[in-house]
Design a protein around this motif. Structure first.
Motif, PDB file in Angstrom:
ATOM      1  N   ASN A 195       0.812  -1.218   0.000  1.00 54.16           N
ATOM      2  CA  ASN A 195       0.000   0.000   0.000  1.00 54.16           C
ATOM      3  C   ASN A 195       0.847   1.270   0.000  1.00 54.16           C
ATOM      4  O   ASN A 195       0.464   2.283  -0.573  1.00 54.16           O
ATOM      5  N   ASP A 196       2.033   1.222   0.624  1.00 51.95           N
ATOM      6  CA  ASP A 196       2.915   2.385   0.635  1.00 51.95           C
ATOM      7  C   ASP A 196       4.318   1.922   1.022  1.00 51.95           C
ATOM      8  O   ASP A 196       4.540   1.531   2.171  1.00 51.95           O
ATOM      9  N   PRO A 197       5.270   1.948   0.095  1.00 47.80           N
ATOM     10  CA  PRO A 197       6.617   1.438   0.394  1.00 47.80           C
ATOM     11  C   PRO A 197       7.369   2.278   1.415  1.00 47.80           C
ATOM     12  O   PRO A 197       8.418   1.860   1.910  1.00 47.80           O
ATOM     13  N   ARG A 198       6.838   3.460   1.749  1.00 47.51           N
ATOM     14  CA  ARG A 198       7.469   4.313   2.754  1.00 47.51           C
ATOM     15  C   ARG A 198       7.161   3.855   4.175  1.00 47.51           C
ATOM     16  O   ARG A 198       7.840   4.270   5.115  1.00 47.51           O
ATOM     17  N   ALA A 199       6.133   3.020   4.331  1.00 48.80           N
ATOM     18  CA  ALA A 199       5.697   2.600   5.663  1.00 48.80           C
ATOM     19  C   ALA A 199       6.712   1.637   6.272  1.00 48.80           C
ATOM     20  O   ALA A 199       7.236   0.749   5.583  1.00 48.80           O
ATOM     21  N   THR A 228      16.945   1.432 -17.945  1.00 40.24           N
ATOM     22  CA  THR A 228      15.731   2.241 -17.809  1.00 40.24           C
ATOM     23  C   THR A 228      14.876   1.673 -16.688  1.00 40.24           C
ATOM     24  O   THR A 228      14.852   0.462 -16.447  1.00 40.24           O
ATOM     25  N   VAL A 229      14.154   2.588 -16.014  1.00 35.77           N
ATOM     26  CA  VAL A 229      13.300   2.217 -14.883  1.00 35.77           C
ATOM     27  C   VAL A 229      11.972   2.952 -15.015  1.00 35.77           C
ATOM     28  O   VAL A 229      11.954   4.178 -15.185  1.00 35.77           O
ATOM     29  N   THR A 230      10.877   2.217 -14.929  1.00 38.10           N
ATOM     30  CA  THR A 230       9.556   2.834 -14.815  1.00 38.10           C
ATOM     31  C   THR A 230       9.036   2.584 -13.408  1.00 38.10           C
ATOM     32  O   THR A 230       8.997   1.438 -12.942  1.00 38.10           O
ATOM     33  N   THR A 231       8.652   3.667 -12.741  1.00 37.33           N
ATOM     34  CA  THR A 231       8.109   3.556 -11.379  1.00 37.33           C
ATOM     35  C   THR A 231       6.626   3.238 -11.515  1.00 37.33           C
ATOM     36  O   THR A 231       5.801   4.137 -11.671  1.00 37.33           O
ATOM     37  N   GLU A 232       6.284   1.931 -11.419  1.00 38.52           N
ATOM     38  CA  GLU A 232       4.971   1.516 -11.886  1.00 38.52           C
ATOM     39  C   GLU A 232       4.015   1.077 -10.779  1.00 38.52           C
ATOM     40  O   GLU A 232       3.298   0.090 -10.927  1.00 38.52           O
ATOM     41  N   PHE A 233       3.978   1.823  -9.681  1.00 44.58           N
ATOM     42  CA  PHE A 233       2.876   1.621  -8.743  1.00 44.58           C
ATOM     43  C   PHE A 233       1.585   2.052  -9.431  1.00 44.58           C
ATOM     44  O   PHE A 233       1.529   3.095 -10.090  1.00 44.58           O
ATOM     45  N   GLY A 234       0.541   1.240  -9.279  1.00 41.12           N
ATOM     46  CA  GLY A 234      -0.700   1.486  -9.996  1.00 41.12           C
ATOM     47  C   GLY A 234      -1.776   2.157  -9.160  1.00 41.12           C
ATOM     48  O   GLY A 234      -1.658   2.281  -7.945  1.00 41.12           O
ATOM     49  N   PRO A 235      -2.871   2.574  -9.824  1.00 40.64           N
ATOM     50  CA  PRO A 235      -3.986   3.246  -9.152  1.00 40.64           C
ATOM     51  C   PRO A 235      -4.931   2.238  -8.506  1.00 40.64           C
ATOM     52  O   PRO A 235      -4.789   1.023  -8.683  1.00 40.64           O
ATOM     53  N   THR A 242      -9.787   1.050   0.795  1.00 43.83           N
ATOM     54  CA  THR A 242     -10.604   0.810   1.979  1.00 43.83           C
ATOM     55  C   THR A 242     -11.916   0.155   1.560  1.00 43.83           C
ATOM     56  O   THR A 242     -12.399   0.339   0.450  1.00 43.83           O
ATOM     57  N   ALA A 243     -12.485  -0.621   2.481  1.00 43.14           N
ATOM     58  CA  ALA A 243     -13.781  -1.244   2.221  1.00 43.14           C
ATOM     59  C   ALA A 243     -14.864  -0.175   2.095  1.00 43.14           C
ATOM     60  O   ALA A 243     -14.782   0.891   2.699  1.00 43.14           O
ATOM     61  N   TYR A 244     -15.877  -0.477   1.282  1.00 42.02           N
ATOM     62  CA  TYR A 244     -17.065   0.350   1.074  1.00 42.02           C
ATOM     63  C   TYR A 244     -16.773   1.619   0.278  1.00 42.02           C
ATOM     64  O   TYR A 244     -17.397   1.864  -0.743  1.00 42.02           O
ATOM     65  N   THR A 245     -15.809   2.433   0.710  1.00 41.18           N
ATOM     66  CA  THR A 245     -15.552   3.694   0.007  1.00 41.18           C
ATOM     67  C   THR A 245     -14.700   3.497  -1.233  1.00 41.18           C
ATOM     68  O   THR A 245     -14.729   4.333  -2.140  1.00 41.18           O
ATOM     69  N   GLN A 246     -13.918   2.412  -1.263  1.00 39.78           N
ATOM     70  CA  GLN A 246     -12.988   2.144  -2.360  1.00 39.78           C
ATOM     71  C   GLN A 246     -11.947   3.245  -2.523  1.00 39.78           C
ATOM     72  O   GLN A 246     -11.401   3.448  -3.612  1.00 39.78           O
ATOM     73  N   MET A 247     -11.655   3.948  -1.454  1.00 37.22           N
ATOM     74  CA  MET A 247     -10.628   4.989  -1.503  1.00 37.22           C
ATOM     75  C   MET A 247      -9.249   4.344  -1.410  1.00 37.22           C
ATOM     76  O   MET A 247      -9.029   3.463  -0.571  1.00 37.22           O
ATOM     77  N   PRO A 248      -8.306   4.780  -2.239  1.00 42.44           N
ATOM     78  CA  PRO A 248      -6.964   4.178  -2.205  1.00 42.44           C
ATOM     79  C   PRO A 248      -6.257   4.473  -0.888  1.00 42.44           C
ATOM     80  O   PRO A 248      -6.426   5.548  -0.305  1.00 42.44           O
ATOM     81  N   LEU A 249      -5.448   3.509  -0.454  1.00 42.57           N
ATOM     82  CA  LEU A 249      -4.725   3.656   0.801  1.00 42.57           C
ATOM     83  C   LEU A 249      -3.453   4.485   0.656  1.00 42.57           C
ATOM     84  O   LEU A 249      -2.836   4.866   1.659  1.00 42.57           O
ATOM     85  N   GLY A 250      -3.042   4.733  -0.556  1.00 41.53           N
ATOM     86  CA  GLY A 250      -1.859   5.550  -0.805  1.00 41.53           C
ATOM     87  C   GLY A 250      -2.091   6.455  -1.998  1.00 41.53           C
ATOM     88  O   GLY A 250      -3.080   6.309  -2.724  1.00 41.53           O
ATOM     89  N   ASP A 251      -1.185   7.386  -2.211  1.00 36.81           N
ATOM     90  CA  ASP A 251      -1.256   8.300  -3.348  1.00 36.81           C
ATOM     91  C   ASP A 251      -0.318   7.788  -4.437  1.00 36.81           C
ATOM     92  O   ASP A 251       0.906   7.806  -4.265  1.00 36.81           O
TER      93      ASP A 251
END
Length: 268
Positions: A195-199, A228-235, A242-251
């Motif tokens: 969800n967030d590699p900074r955690a 070459t490198v593509t930073t490919e974390f997805g949406p 999160t459940a119900y809201t479907q809001m992403p846990l990271g940016d």
């Protein structure tokens, strides 16, 4: 040896020229993306990239057809459309995990022929559901097709094998030897994207990926070959939500820029 960084277009919701402005300002060298077939839409994209001095990595991911003949025909159609744009190279999610070796090899051979015809390098991504979906399967292809070049998205293998690949060291080493492009997403044993590699709870998992990428960089430096490198974390919903809201846990954007800057500090 140079290392260049590319932003994924995947997940972008901005008008493409504004997206390019944001990508350039963040410090990327280019964008990795698929291209539409419509000539007008395609021209808008290529003009925006040129206006912002951004390079293009062509991306093929549309491998849906179960019938191998139809699959191969569409594969060639998509690849020729990308070749027409003269990208730096093309990254392909080639084939299907349920195709036979010979069926997937037919696609690898087709890509090789198109590459030789056009002068555009075509490489193949380690990706769930595709031909190179697992470490041991990829090792078999790389052994039997030794000139195959790959995009290492090792996050998928962590998920497929439900581990950080400690028991597949030889297979990983072989893949690293064939890697010319990296997707720097961090996967884990229960999913292809943390969800967030900074955690702090992902520190060990992030370090495992850094160790693999270190080995790729070391080999490229030794051989003086650009990387070459593509930073490919997805949406969302590739990004956990999160459940119900479907809001992403990271940016997604913030995480990808973090990954680029982390790797720039580490390697440049």
């Amino acid at each position: 040896m140079k290392i260049k960084f590319y932003a994924p277009e995947w997940g972008n919701t901005l008008p493409f020229p504004l997206f390019c402005k944001k990508v350039k300002a963040a410090g990327y060298d280019g964008v990795e993306m698929a291209l539409p077939f419509d000539p007008t839409e395609k021209a808008v994209i290529l003009d925006a990239l040129a206006d912002h001095n951004l390079e293009l990595i062509g991306q093929y991911w549309q491998s849906f057809e179960k019938d191998i003949n139809q699959h191969a025909a569409n594969y060639e159609k998509y690849l020729r459309n990308l070749i027409d744009a003269k990208p730096v190279f093309i990254n392909c999610q080639t084939g299907k995990d349920y195709f036979s070796f010979d069926q997937n090899k037919r696609l690898f051979d087709l890509a090789k022929a198109l590459s030789e015809e056009s002068g555009i390098s075509i490489i193949h991504e380690t990706h769930r559901g595709k031909s190179l979906f697992a470490a041991h399967i990829t090792a078999d292809y790389l052994t039997k097709i030794p000139d195959l070049k790959i995009t290492l998205d090792i996050s998928h293998w962590c998920n497929v094998h439900e581990c950080l690949l400690d028991d597949q060291e030889e297979e990983v080493a072989l893949a690293i030897a064939h890697t010319v492009h990296i997707h720097s997403r961090v996967g884990h044993p229960e999913g292809p994207q943390v969800n967030d590699p900074r955690a702090p709870e992902w520190a060990t998992t992030l370090q495992a990926h850094l160790n693999w990428w270190d080995r790729v960089v070391k080999r490229h430096r030794k051989d003086d070959i650009d990387l070459t490198v593509t930073t490919e974390f997805g949406p969302a919903t590739y990004m956990p939500v999160t459940a119900y809201t479907q809001m992403p846990l990271g940016d997604q954007w913030e995480i990808n820029v973090f990954m680029m800057n982390l790797l720039k500090r580490r390697y440049l």
